[in-house]
Design a protein around this motif. Structure first.
Motif, PDB file in Angstrom:
ATOM      1  N   LEU A 521       0.814  -1.205   0.000  1.00  0.00           N
ATOM      2  CA  LEU A 521       0.000   0.000   0.000  1.00  0.00           C
ATOM      3  C   LEU A 521       0.854   1.264   0.000  1.00  0.00           C
ATOM      4  O   LEU A 521       1.881   1.350   0.698  1.00  0.00           O
ATOM      5  N   ASP A 522       0.421   2.255  -0.782  1.00  0.00           N
ATOM      6  CA  ASP A 522       0.962   3.599  -0.695  1.00  0.00           C
ATOM      7  C   ASP A 522       0.283   4.239   0.514  1.00  0.00           C
ATOM      8  O   ASP A 522      -0.844   4.750   0.419  1.00  0.00           O
ATOM      9  N   LEU A 523       0.943   4.203   1.672  1.00  0.00           N
ATOM     10  CA  LEU A 523       0.299   4.610   2.926  1.00  0.00           C
ATOM     11  C   LEU A 523      -0.059   6.091   2.948  1.00  0.00           C
ATOM     12  O   LEU A 523      -1.022   6.483   3.624  1.00  0.00           O
ATOM     13  N   LYS A 524       0.684   6.906   2.225  1.00  0.00           N
ATOM     14  CA  LYS A 524       0.324   8.323   2.150  1.00  0.00           C
ATOM     15  C   LYS A 524      -1.012   8.476   1.439  1.00  0.00           C
ATOM     16  O   LYS A 524      -1.857   9.294   1.837  1.00  0.00           O
ATOM     17  N   ARG A 525      -1.212   7.709   0.406  1.00  0.00           N
ATOM     18  CA  ARG A 525      -2.477   7.730  -0.340  1.00  0.00           C
ATOM     19  C   ARG A 525      -3.590   7.066   0.454  1.00  0.00           C
ATOM     20  O   ARG A 525      -4.728   7.557   0.483  1.00  0.00           O
ATOM     21  N   PHE A 526      -3.266   5.954   1.116  1.00  0.00           N
ATOM     22  CA  PHE A 526      -4.273   5.204   1.863  1.00  0.00           C
ATOM     23  C   PHE A 526      -4.702   5.947   3.126  1.00  0.00           C
ATOM     24  O   PHE A 526      -5.823   5.752   3.621  1.00  0.00           O
ATOM     25  N   ARG A 527      -3.831   6.785   3.642  1.00  0.00           N
ATOM     26  CA  ARG A 527      -4.121   7.519   4.873  1.00  0.00           C
ATOM     27  C   ARG A 527      -5.430   8.309   4.765  1.00  0.00           C
ATOM     28  O   ARG A 527      -6.197   8.411   5.734  1.00  0.00           O
ATOM     29  N   LYS A 528      -5.697   8.856   3.566  1.00  0.00           N
ATOM     30  CA  LYS A 528      -6.920   9.644   3.364  1.00  0.00           C
ATOM     31  C   LYS A 528      -8.156   8.805   3.664  1.00  0.00           C
ATOM     32  O   LYS A 528      -9.121   9.297   4.253  1.00  0.00           O
ATOM     33  N   ARG A 529      -8.140   7.541   3.243  1.00  0.00           N
ATOM     34  CA  ARG A 529      -9.280   6.654   3.520  1.00  0.00           C
ATOM     35  C   ARG A 529      -9.434   6.437   5.020  1.00  0.00           C
ATOM     36  O   ARG A 529     -10.542   6.440   5.551  1.00  0.00           O
ATOM     37  N   LEU A 530      -8.318   6.248   5.696  1.00  0.00           N
ATOM     38  CA  LEU A 530      -8.357   5.986   7.142  1.00  0.00           C
ATOM     39  C   LEU A 530      -8.868   7.198   7.919  1.00  0.00           C
ATOM     40  O   LEU A 530      -9.658   7.048   8.862  1.00  0.00           O
ATOM     41  N   VAL A 531      -8.417   8.389   7.519  1.00  0.00           N
ATOM     42  CA  VAL A 531      -8.858   9.603   8.215  1.00  0.00           C
ATOM     43  C   VAL A 531     -10.360   9.798   8.051  1.00  0.00           C
ATOM     44  O   VAL A 531     -11.071  10.119   9.022  1.00  0.00           O
ATOM     45  N   ARG A 532     -10.865   9.591   6.837  1.00  0.00           N
ATOM     46  CA  ARG A 532     -12.309   9.731   6.613  1.00  0.00           C
ATOM     47  C   ARG A 532     -13.086   8.666   7.388  1.00  0.00           C
ATOM     48  O   ARG A 532     -14.159   8.949   7.928  1.00  0.00           O
ATOM     49  N   ALA A 533     -12.553   7.444   7.421  1.00  0.00           N
ATOM     50  CA  ALA A 533     -13.215   6.374   8.169  1.00  0.00           C
ATOM     51  C   ALA A 533     -13.238   6.686   9.663  1.00  0.00           C
ATOM     52  O   ALA A 533     -14.225   6.406  10.359  1.00  0.00           O
ATOM     53  N   TYR A 534     -12.155   7.278  10.163  1.00  0.00           N
ATOM     54  CA  TYR A 534     -12.089   7.643  11.583  1.00  0.00           C
ATOM     55  C   TYR A 534     -13.124   8.714  11.900  1.00  0.00           C
ATOM     56  O   TYR A 534     -13.864   8.616  12.892  1.00  0.00           O
ATOM     57  N   GLY A 535     -13.206   9.736  11.038  1.00  0.00           N
ATOM     58  CA  GLY A 535     -14.177  10.795  11.260  1.00  0.00           C
ATOM     59  C   GLY A 535     -15.603  10.278  11.246  1.00  0.00           C
ATOM     60  O   GLY A 535     -16.429  10.667  12.081  1.00  0.00           O
ATOM     61  N   HIS A 536     -15.895   9.404  10.291  1.00  0.00           N
ATOM     62  CA  HIS A 536     -17.237   8.812  10.209  1.00  0.00           C
ATOM     63  C   HIS A 536     -17.545   7.996  11.460  1.00  0.00           C
ATOM     64  O   HIS A 536     -18.655   8.085  12.006  1.00  0.00           O
ATOM     65  N   SER A 537     -16.584   7.227  11.923  1.00  0.00           N
ATOM     66  CA  SER A 537     -16.796   6.362  13.089  1.00  0.00           C
ATOM     67  C   SER A 537     -17.015   7.170  14.361  1.00  0.00           C
ATOM     68  O   SER A 537     -17.897   6.840  15.171  1.00  0.00           O
ATOM     69  N   MET A 538     -16.249   8.243  14.546  1.00  0.00           N
ATOM     70  CA  MET A 538     -16.419   9.080  15.728  1.00  0.00           C
ATOM     71  C   MET A 538     -17.776   9.779  15.696  1.00  0.00           C
ATOM     72  O   MET A 538     -18.457   9.894  16.728  1.00  0.00           O
ATOM     73  N   SER A 539     -18.172  10.248  14.522  1.00  0.00           N
ATOM     74  CA  SER A 539     -19.476  10.898  14.389  1.00  0.00           C
ATOM     75  C   SER A 539     -20.606   9.911  14.677  1.00  0.00           C
ATOM     76  O   SER A 539     -21.583  10.256  15.353  1.00  0.00           O
ATOM     77  N   ARG A 540     -20.463   8.688  14.188  1.00  0.00           N
ATOM     78  CA  ARG A 540     -21.474   7.652  14.411  1.00  0.00           C
ATOM     79  C   ARG A 540     -21.565   7.299  15.891  1.00  0.00           C
ATOM     80  O   ARG A 540     -22.660   7.156  16.443  1.00  0.00           O
ATOM     81  N   ARG A 541     -20.422   7.188  16.548  1.00  0.00           N
ATOM     82  CA  ARG A 541     -20.413   6.885  17.985  1.00  0.00           C
ATOM     83  C   ARG A 541     -21.067   8.002  18.785  1.00  0.00           C
ATOM     84  O   ARG A 541     -21.804   7.752  19.739  1.00  0.00           O
ATOM     85  N   SER A 542     -20.808   9.228  18.384  1.00  0.00           N
ATOM     86  CA  SER A 542     -21.391  10.371  19.077  1.00  0.00           C
ATOM     87  C   SER A 542     -22.909  10.374  18.937  1.00  0.00           C
ATOM     88  O   SER A 542     -23.643  10.620  19.905  1.00  0.00           O
ATOM     89  N   SER A 543     -23.380  10.063  17.728  1.00  0.00           N
ATOM     90  CA  SER A 543     -24.829  10.021  17.491  1.00  0.00           C
ATOM     91  C   SER A 543     -25.482   8.917  18.304  1.00  0.00           C
ATOM     92  O   SER A 543     -26.572   9.100  18.876  1.00  0.00           O
ATOM     93  N   GLN A 544     -24.823   7.764  18.399  1.00  0.00           N
ATOM     94  CA  GLN A 544     -25.368   6.655  19.183  1.00  0.00           C
ATOM     95  C   GLN A 544     -25.419   6.996  20.658  1.00  0.00           C
ATOM     96  O   GLN A 544     -26.368   6.640  21.362  1.00  0.00           O
ATOM     97  N   ALA A 545     -24.394   7.715  21.139  1.00  0.00           N
ATOM     98  CA  ALA A 545     -24.367   8.117  22.552  1.00  0.00           C
ATOM     99  C   ALA A 545     -25.506   9.083  22.865  1.00  0.00           C
ATOM    100  O   ALA A 545     -26.138   9.006  23.931  1.00  0.00           O
ATOM    101  N   GLU A 546     -25.803   9.995  21.935  1.00  0.00           N
ATOM    102  CA  GLU A 546     -26.895  10.950  22.134  1.00  0.00           C
ATOM    103  C   GLU A 546     -28.240  10.237  22.186  1.00  0.00           C
ATOM    104  O   GLU A 546     -29.130  10.625  22.960  1.00  0.00           O
ATOM    105  N   LEU A 547     -28.387   9.207  21.358  1.00  0.00           N
ATOM    106  CA  LEU A 547     -29.648   8.465  21.346  1.00  0.00           C
ATOM    107  C   LEU A 547     -29.872   7.716  22.652  1.00  0.00           C
ATOM    108  O   LEU A 547     -31.009   7.473  23.053  1.00  0.00           O
ATOM    109  N   GLN A 548     -28.789   7.345  23.324  1.00  0.00           N
ATOM    110  CA  GLN A 548     -28.899   6.590  24.578  1.00  0.00           C
ATOM    111  C   GLN A 548     -29.195   7.482  25.778  1.00  0.00           C
ATOM    112  O   GLN A 548     -29.533   7.004  26.847  1.00  0.00           O
ATOM    113  N   LEU A 549     -29.023   8.812  25.605  1.00  0.00           N
ATOM    114  CA  LEU A 549     -29.280   9.742  26.712  1.00  0.00           C
ATOM    115  C   LEU A 549     -30.770   9.897  26.976  1.00  0.00           C
ATOM    116  O   LEU A 549     -31.586   9.791  26.083  1.00  0.00           O
TER     117      LEU A 549
END
Length: 549
Positions: A521-549
């Protein structure tokens, strides 16, 4: 003898599908007409008809204009060559609408085969059904007496001299869902479905009587490859049998003990009964109704428009959840017990060792706060050669990383547990990508696509993943990320135009791209996918936490 309770699927007003306790197919397109039928004390269905007028019968016999009318006059049941609805089925026809299947109307004592699909043949049988595994046959017996009514023979108990049997129909079917692949279908056992007629007053041996329908299918073919096990077997089995609400017996051709051990958790959710080894069990099994073959919709998916109750691939995943959680709970209990044993042993060790244990606990607590990324690792062909650096990069971005190397012996409940708790899954195109089914809807699936595999990757995994509700991201590698870059000239079609090589045939694709290619893998190129996946996952976790409140 085994006696199972008969199951009757009740039809509610407004439903598109009319079924009884057998016919109705997993796709929700088939139903059995129950109008004009009477139940006797033994649960046998008889389709009574008035005595035909002699002049009318004589006229038909002389005219001999149609096999359909001849079969109706002589044998008293509708010919399978005529699949139109009779007067008693008009309401059924209106309920089924445009999705009506060829075998939607099935009279007692009838075999009907739907061969309209390019993927699979399915045959339906109703009446006195008996297996004869030594001859790869399933028999359907019907009776006719002077009153000219037809029904199955299972209610007849008087034993008299055996009259001569008359064969009415013979259908052949290979119950496997890759009908278009002649080479693999030739390896599947062919079943003979034979309908026979006898006069009133005969008795046939029945070793095991079942009061629930049977579904016959094969676990041969490509079984052994996890993609084919789910795509050709498990998902079609769900599509075909879920409407029976577990009141169905599975009869398996080319039965494998390891297959049942591997998928027994799922099978037990679909049926209350032990599966039958068709080839290994020589007893005569008797059923009131049967389906021979499985329905299949598309690659690793369920078409809700063809399902009873509009069930979808998400409903199938819910079934996986019910199937695997009992085992997952036992795994958790085993781990907790091991932790307790470990802690008791630590009581006799110096304080420095206890501090290490506290450090491990803090590490686990810290992991749970991070989104989890699971890498399905490969060895050999199509492996990621810089996987260790990929793990390090993902951890730097903020993921808790787990690397799994599943093989044919890996318990599916363990894989399900790992992916069910993951926010992101990464893997290189191959059969193991089938495990995206274990991710929760809303999670991220990143598929690394080597050269020459784009069509298969998108068709078999990318498209189906989106239907499950996953956030699918493909990563199509560049020629320089492939090991083939060092083996071929830069202008070679293998690197420059993989599609032209793939068009040359499967053998070229397999030899060049599937069996002899690794990925760096070209990790510099692949890093973009990982950063977007991380942002999506954190946003999803935050939304799930709000629903549980």
């Amino acid at each position: 003898m085994v006696h199972h309770q008969r199951y009757l699927h009740q039809v509610r007003k407004g439903e598109e599908v009319l079924v009884d306790d057998f016919v109705g197919g997993g796709g929700g397109n088939e139903g059995a007409s129950v109008g004009g039928s009477n139940n006797n004390a033994n649960g046998v269905l008889y389709n009574k008809r008035g005595r035909p007028r002699p002049l009318f019968i004589a006229f038909l016999c002389l005219l001999s204009c149609s096999l359909i009318w001849v079969s109706k006059a002589l044998f008293g049941f509708p010919s399978t060559f005529s699949l139109s609805y009779g007067p008693e089925d008009e309401d059924t026809n209106s309920r089924l609408g445009s999705n009506a299947c060829l075998c939607s109307s099935l009279s007692n004592g009838t075999i009907c085969c739907d061969r309209s699909s390019t993927r699979t043949d399915i045959c339906f049988m109703k009446g006195d059904i008996r297996t004869l595994s030594a001859s790869s046959a399933i028999f359907l017996y019907t009776i006719r007496n002077s009153e000219n009514f037809v029904g199955d023979s299972s209610s007849l108990v008087e034993e008299v001299e055996q009259p001569e049997e008359k064969e009415l129909q013979n259908e052949k079917v290979r119950p496997y869902t890759r009908k278009w692949e002649t080479s693999i279908m030739n390896t599947i056992e062919e079943l003979n479905l034979i309908s026979k007629s006898k006069n009133l007053g005969f008795h046939h041996k029945c070793d095991v009587w079942h009061d629930v329908p049977a579904v016959f299918f094969s676990t041969g073919g490509y079984t052994g490859n996890v993609y084919h096990e789910f795509n050709d077997g498990i998902i079609p089995l769900y599509i075909t049998s879920q409407h029976f609400n577990k009141k169905v017996v599975f009869v398996i051709l080319e039965y494998h003990n390891w297959w049942l051990m591997k998928y027994g958790d799922i099978v037990s959710i679909l049926s209350d009964y032990q599966p039958i080894d068709f080839n290994g069990d020589n007893r005569t099994h008797c059923f009131p109704e049967a389906m021979v073959g499985l329905r299949i919709h598309d690659e690793l998916t369920v078409n809700s428009s063809l399902m009873d109750g509009n069930r979808s691939i998400i409903d199938f995943r819910d079934l996986l959840d019910r199937a695997y959680w009992p085992r997952i709970r036992s795994l958790i209990q085993e781990e907790e017990y091991e932790e307790q044993q470990k802690f008791q042993g630590m009581l006799f060790l110096p304080p420095s060792s206890m501090a290490l244990t506290d450090s491990e606990k803090r590490k686990r607590e810290d992991q749970l706060k991070k989104p989890k990324l699971t890498i399905l690792s490969r060895t050999g062909s199509r492996s990621i050669t810089n996987e260790d650096l990929l793990v390090k990069l993902a951890e730097e971005i903020g993921f808790w990383v787990e690397v799994m190397k599943p093989d044919r012996t890996t318990e599916l409940a363990r894989i399900y547990r790992a992916l069910n708790s993951s926010d992101v899954m990464i893997g290189v195109h191959g059969a193991a990508m089938t495990h995206f089914l274990f991710l929760k809807p809303g999670c991220v699936f990143i598929q690394v696509i080597p050269l020459g595999t784009e069509w298969a990757a998108e068709t078999y995994y990318g498209g189906p993943a989106m239907k499950l509700g996953l956030k699918y991201k493909r990563y199509k590698i560049l020629p320089r990320e492939s090991s083939l870059y060092n083996e071929y000239d830069k202008d070679d079609p293998v690197l420059r135009d993989p599609k032209s090589v793939v068009k040359r045939g499967w053998q070229f694709t397999k030899k060049i791209y599937l069996d002899n290619q690794t990925v760096k893998l070209d990790l510099k190129r692949f890093r973009k996918r990982l950063v977007r996946a991380y942002g999506h996952s954190m946003s999803r976790r935050s939304s799930q936490a709000e629903l549980q409140l």
